[in-house]
Structure formats: C-alpha cells, structure tokens
Design a protein around this motif. Structure first.
Motif, PDB file in Angstrom:
ATOM      1  N   ARG A  10      29.762 -41.078  38.939  1.00 17.34           N
ATOM      2  CA  ARG A  10      31.000 -41.745  38.529  1.00 17.34           C
ATOM      3  C   ARG A  10      30.905 -42.317  37.113  1.00 17.34           C
ATOM      4  NH1 ARG A  10      32.536 -44.883  44.162  1.00 17.34           N
ATOM      5  NH2 ARG A  10      31.685 -43.306  45.540  1.00 17.34           N
ATOM      6  N   ASP A  11      29.683 -42.393  36.605  1.00 21.50           N
ATOM      7  CA  ASP A  11      29.478 -42.980  35.289  1.00 21.50           C
ATOM      8  C   ASP A  11      29.389 -41.936  34.181  1.00 21.50           C
ATOM      9  OD1 ASP A  11      29.437 -45.501  36.438  1.00 21.50           O
ATOM     10  OD2 ASP A  11      27.272 -45.451  36.773  1.00 21.50           O
ATOM     11  N   VAL A  12      29.666 -40.669  34.500  1.00 21.90           N
ATOM     12  CA  VAL A  12      29.607 -39.633  33.461  1.00 21.90           C
ATOM     13  C   VAL A  12      30.925 -38.880  33.323  1.00 21.90           C
ATOM     14  CG1 VAL A  12      27.109 -39.341  33.649  1.00 21.90           C
ATOM     15  CG2 VAL A  12      28.610 -37.914  35.057  1.00 21.90           C
ATOM     16  N   ILE A  13      31.968 -39.402  33.943  1.00 19.69           N
ATOM     17  CA  ILE A  13      33.314 -38.849  33.805  1.00 19.69           C
ATOM     18  C   ILE A  13      34.229 -40.008  33.417  1.00 19.69           C
ATOM     19  CG2 ILE A  13      33.917 -39.142  36.261  1.00 19.69           C
ATOM     20  CD1 ILE A  13      35.420 -36.447  36.072  1.00 19.69           C
ATOM     21  N   PRO A  14      35.157 -39.801  32.498  1.00 21.09           N
ATOM     22  CA  PRO A  14      35.944 -40.935  32.008  1.00 21.09           C
ATOM     23  C   PRO A  14      36.668 -41.708  33.114  1.00 21.09           C
ATOM     24  CG  PRO A  14      36.256 -39.041  30.578  1.00 21.09           C
ATOM     25  CD  PRO A  14      35.460 -38.555  31.751  1.00 21.09           C
ATOM     26  N   PHE A  15      37.335 -40.980  34.012  1.00 23.07           N
ATOM     27  CA  PHE A  15      38.132 -41.643  35.043  1.00 23.07           C
ATOM     28  C   PHE A  15      37.806 -41.027  36.398  1.00 23.07           C
ATOM     29  CE2 PHE A  15      40.552 -41.546  31.054  1.00 23.07           C
ATOM     30  CZ  PHE A  15      40.540 -42.910  30.774  1.00 23.07           C
ATOM     31  N   PRO A  16      36.829 -41.561  37.102  1.00 24.54           N
ATOM     32  CA  PRO A  16      36.369 -40.951  38.356  1.00 24.54           C
ATOM     33  C   PRO A  16      37.411 -40.978  39.451  1.00 24.54           C
ATOM     34  CG  PRO A  16      35.321 -43.088  38.011  1.00 24.54           C
ATOM     35  CD  PRO A  16      36.058 -42.780  36.751  1.00 24.54           C
ATOM     36  N   ARG A  17      37.495 -39.853  40.160  1.00 23.31           N
ATOM     37  CA  ARG A  17      38.355 -39.734  41.332  1.00 23.31           C
ATOM     38  C   ARG A  17      37.460 -39.619  42.552  1.00 23.31           C
ATOM     39  NH1 ARG A  17      41.401 -41.608  38.552  1.00 23.31           N
ATOM     40  NH2 ARG A  17      43.311 -40.814  37.608  1.00 23.31           N
ATOM     41  N   THR A  18      37.522 -40.622  43.401  1.00 21.49           N
ATOM     42  CA  THR A  18      36.731 -40.673  44.623  1.00 21.49           C
ATOM     43  C   THR A  18      37.610 -41.197  45.741  1.00 21.49           C
ATOM     44  OG1 THR A  18      35.973 -42.892  43.996  1.00 21.49           O
ATOM     45  CG2 THR A  18      34.534 -41.049  43.400  1.00 21.49           C
ATOM     46  N   PRO A  19      37.148 -41.116  47.005  1.00 22.85           N
ATOM     47  CA  PRO A  19      37.982 -41.624  48.093  1.00 22.85           C
ATOM     48  C   PRO A  19      38.449 -43.052  47.831  1.00 22.85           C
ATOM     49  CG  PRO A  19      36.136 -40.409  48.998  1.00 22.85           C
ATOM     50  CD  PRO A  19      35.909 -40.479  47.517  1.00 22.85           C
ATOM     51  N   ASN A  20      39.748 -43.260  47.975  1.00 27.92           N
ATOM     52  CA  ASN A  20      40.386 -44.567  47.779  1.00 27.92           C
ATOM     53  C   ASN A  20      40.330 -45.056  46.330  1.00 27.92           C
ATOM     54  OD1 ASN A  20      41.041 -44.920  50.588  1.00 27.92           O
ATOM     55  ND2 ASN A  20      38.870 -45.377  50.924  1.00 27.92           N
ATOM     56  N   ASN A  21      40.173 -44.141  45.384  1.00 27.46           N
ATOM     57  CA  ASN A  21      40.106 -44.548  43.992  1.00 27.46           C
ATOM     58  C   ASN A  21      40.844 -43.560  43.106  1.00 27.46           C
ATOM     59  OD1 ASN A  21      39.475 -45.637  41.509  1.00 27.46           O
ATOM     60  ND2 ASN A  21      37.378 -44.860  41.487  1.00 27.46           N
ATOM     61  N   ALA A  22      42.072 -43.912  42.738  1.00 28.14           N
ATOM     62  CA  ALA A  22      42.859 -43.110  41.806  1.00 28.14           C
ATOM     63  C   ALA A  22      43.791 -44.052  41.041  1.00 28.14           C
ATOM     64  CB  ALA A  22      43.653 -42.039  42.544  1.00 28.14           C
ATOM     65  N   GLU A  23      43.182 -44.930  40.247  1.00 27.63           N
ATOM     66  CA  GLU A  23      43.957 -45.995  39.594  1.00 27.63           C
ATOM     67  C   GLU A  23      44.879 -45.487  38.503  1.00 27.63           C
ATOM     68  OE1 GLU A  23      42.404 -49.879  38.459  1.00 27.63           O
ATOM     69  OE2 GLU A  23      40.603 -49.372  39.595  1.00 27.63           O
ATOM     70  N   PHE A  24      44.424 -44.524  37.725  1.00 24.95           N
ATOM     71  CA  PHE A  24      45.153 -44.195  36.490  1.00 24.95           C
ATOM     72  C   PHE A  24      45.953 -42.928  36.644  1.00 24.95           C
ATOM     73  CE2 PHE A  24      40.987 -46.053  35.703  1.00 24.95           C
ATOM     74  CZ  PHE A  24      41.370 -47.284  35.240  1.00 24.95           C
TER      75      PHE A  24
END
Length: 462
Positions: A448-462
C-alpha cells in the motif's frame, strides 16, 4: 525570470546566478537576524536552503512561511557555508502562494508512522519517504517502456472492461448500468443482462493476457502495461484491489526464451533504478532497509537459479524447516516456501518451472508427462513470486480438453480459441505485478506504500 527546478539547482555553473525557485516549505528556523527555510519542489529528495536576511524582510512578511506552505523566491545562488548542502539561495524577493496553518497541517511534525500516513494519502506524497517512492515508481515505469521499445516490442492497449475471466477465479468487479435497486429479471428469475449496456455480464479486467495473445499472434511481440482489478477480500501487506501489471506476450517463444526475457527484463529495471534514482534509493536504504542497495546490486550481478517445481519441493521437504503451511508435491507454494529457496537455500533469485497442472491456469502448455505444465515463476528475496508466466498451450484440441476438464465456460471466448484454429504458433508470456517490483526496489514492506492511492477492502477514499 524562468523557474529552476531544485533538482537542477545544484549545478556548479549556476553558482553566482540569479535564480527563481518555487516549492513547499519543509522547515523554517533562525533568529531575529537571519531565517533559514528548507524548500522542496518534489523534483528531488534534496531540499534547497533559502536564506532570508532579516534586515531585508520583516517578521510580518515571513509569518506565513510555515511547514507546508508554498512560496516563490528569487535570489542569488551561492556556495553554502553550512553543513548538509553545497549551495543556498540568498533571497531577494518572496511571494507566498498558499499558507498552511501550523495548528491544522497534519504533516507538521517529522517521524509520522507509515500507518498514519496511509490515512493521509492525499498529503503523504509531500513527505520525503513517499516523494522518493513515487519518483522511483515513475523511473521504473519509464524503464519498462524503454526496455520493450529497445527489444522491438509493440505496446498494446487491452480492455479494462471485459466479458472474460482470464484466471477463472471469479473474483471480479462487475460493471453494469442496470439499476441496482430494481434489477430486471428473466422469466426464470435470473438477472436480465440483455438490458445492460453491453447486453451481457461484464467486469473490470484481472489481466490483459488473453487479449495480449491476440496481439502477439499478429505483431510477434507485444506488452501491456495498465491497471488490473481483483475483488478478493485480501487485507494483507501483499495485496491490492487495484494494481498495475506488465504482461509481455511473444510469438515463437518457448519456455526457455520466456525465462531468458524475464531475467533480462527485471535486471534491466533494477539496474535502471540504481543508476537513475541514486539519491532516493540511498534515502530509503538509510531509513527503511540497510541492505537494500546491496540486494539490488546482487540481483543485477548474478544469474538466476533455474530448477523445477519438483526439485524445489524436494529441497523444502528435506530442509528440516517447520513451515506454517506444510509442503508436498502438488501444493501451491506459499511465500514462506518461495523465500526459503531464495533467501536461505540458494541465496539468489530463483526461476521455478514445470508446476503441477492442477494448480495452474488452463492456458498453460502441458508437458509430455501429463502431470505438469510449462509454467515459470520468478522468485525474489523479501517478495516471493514477482513474475508468473508460462508457455501457452498452442494446440487447439489439448486446450479444449483442458477447458472441458475444468468446466470453464468458454462460450464468450471463441475469439481466443480462434488463435489456435488459424495459424497457431508456440508462444509464451508472463506477468509482472508493478507494485511488487516497486516494493522490491524501494525496500518498503507494505504494498500500500508503493502506489499513490491504494485500493483495498473498505478503502476507496479518493
């Protein structure tokens, strides 16, 4: 006066010249006589020291020059007398573009944890760590295109919306224009996809490989480089729901050619990063992984070990190591098994081949033993599998037999089968998860720290 990027400011030829610099304030310190501002514009890990003589500036002028604020400074570039920098700007003019309230700016302090910064993904690229990671990521993306261009490959754009599931896993994000609160149904109670935009079920792609094979059997050698999507509920440091894949496909390549290309390719990318991202990699090594540079150079300088899955399993069984996941012939190797082979047994990257056909995808070419397929996985230290590929099954009848054995619905994949009906050829390819490459080159431990905006379960803020 034209702006000079900070990455270019340290050229000796500029000493004594008037320069114009713009960026964000990292720190400010000083006294009533002189103020020192560390300025960064994202072009380099290095900060530029800007010196404000308080005989020429007032406290009121500088009160908004706080950490996070953006400013424009003109002045003379001179050799620095202080430690830590070779040159500095003696400010003549100051323009403040945007202030940052020190009581509210979340990156006011140093030493934030990576977990905290993941919660501030919109601002974390401004930190030294993520600035370095993103510059390395950009350089690696360029190196990938450069490598394949130099090898005579063609860049093929494969669809993001697809009606096929390349791996047969079924973990796909569905794409639909149907009203979810009032789905149309057929007489037998099924969702009526004839009323959907494409007239059939569609989803975001998990891989561009199958379409890539179409390009390879026309252009000879192609590569794809784009986003892919997996709807697996895997909340681990090694998984993302949206990530980028590089997938070359080559006509007339057998498995040995495939392995040669994969090794050459990944060595090229690592070497490119070492040569072009020196400052960023040194920073990351100093803060996160002291052995990073040594490990990167080792990969570039040494041949990869090549052995069969059967040989690898034997080594694991005879290792005396108690693994969390027991290993025997026929099991899909876990990261702990792969890393043992790489980090402890061989102490170098490994290319593992000839896996049991039951644990590999339907499209892989079967060996004459009837039990294994011409698959290959490239295994790296600290990562495990970084590349997965195979020689593809080129025989129509063998491919159909395997499809029927696995009961794979192929009614919408006649186009894929046609490549085996009309002018089939031996062909191979592989896939490299881009984030795993960036993970290896930067020494970070969480994908998650090597992609600008990580998409993971329950995480899609932007």
């Amino acid at each position: 006066m034209k702006r000079t990027k900070i990455v270019d400011i340290f050229a000796p030829a500029l000493i004594g010249c008037e320069v114009s610099v713009k960026g964000w304030v990292r720190t400010r310190r000083g006294n009533k006589y002189v103020q020192f501002v560390a300025l960064n514009d994202g072009s380099t890990i290095k900060n530029l020291q800007v010196v404000f003589d308080m005989n020429r500036f007032t406290d009121d002028q500088l009160k908004s020059v706080t950490t996070g604020s953006s400013i424009h400074v003109t002045g003379r570039l001179v050799e620095s007398q202080g430690k830590g920098q070779t040159c500095e700007v003696q400010a003549d003019t100051l323009e403040i573009y945007g202030s940052a309230d020190p009581n509210e700016y979340p990156l006011q302090k140093k030493g934030h944890t990576l977990e905290f910064l993941r919660e501030k993904a919109h601002l974390r690229p401004r930190t030294n760590t993520f600035g370095a990671v993103l510059r390395v990521r950009s350089a690696l993306a360029f190196a990938i295109h450069k490598f394949f261009n130099e090898k005579g490959f063609f860049y093929l754009h494969t669809p993001l919306i697809t009606a096929s599931d390349c791996e047969g896993a079924g973990a796909m994000f569905q794409v639909t224009t149907l009203p979810l609160n009032d789905l149309p149904h057929t007489d037998d109670g099924q969702v009526d996809y004839s009323k959907d935009f494409f007239g059939k079920p569609t989803a975001l792609t998990v891989s561009g490989q199958l379409e890539g094979e179409l390009g390879a059997t026309a252009l000879g050698a192609i590569y794809t480089f784009g986003p892919t999507f997996r709807a697996e509920n895997s909340n681990t440091p090694r998984h993302l729901s949206e990530f980028w894949m590089i997938e070359p496909e080559m006509a007339f390549y057998e498995i040995s050619d495939n392995m040669d290309l994969a090794e050459e390719f990944i060595k090229y990318c690592v070497k490119y990063a070492l040569e072009n991202c020196k400052d960023d990699i040194e920073f990351l090594a100093g803060h996160f992984d002291k052995e990073l540079i040594e490990r990167l150079k080792f990969v570039v300088d040494h041949d990869f070990v090549r052995l069969t899955y059967t040989e690898g399993v034997k080594i694991l069984e005879e290792s005396g190591r108690k693994f969390e996941f027991p290993v025997h012939w026929g099991t899909d190797l876990q990261s702990e098994h792969e890393r043992y082979l790489v980090e402890e047994h061989f102490k170098r990257p490994v290319i593992l081949t000839d896996y049991p056909k039951e644990i590999k995808a339907f499209y892989m070419k079967q060996n004459d033993d009837g039990k294994t397929v011409r698959a290959m996985d490239v295994l790296f230290p600290k990562i495990g599998e970084i590349i997965g590929g195979s020689e593809r099954e080129a025989d129509y009848n063998k491919l159909m037999t395997r499809i029927n054995e696995l009961d794979i619905p192929m009614k919408d994949m006649w186009w894929y089968l046609d490549t085996r009906r009309f002018g089939t050829v031996p062909h191979s390819g592989f896939g490299l998860g881009f984030e795993r490459l960036v993970l290896f080159v930067t020494g970070m431990t969480n994908i998650r720290d090597v992609i600008p905006f990580p998409r993971t379960p329950n995480n899609a803020e932007f």
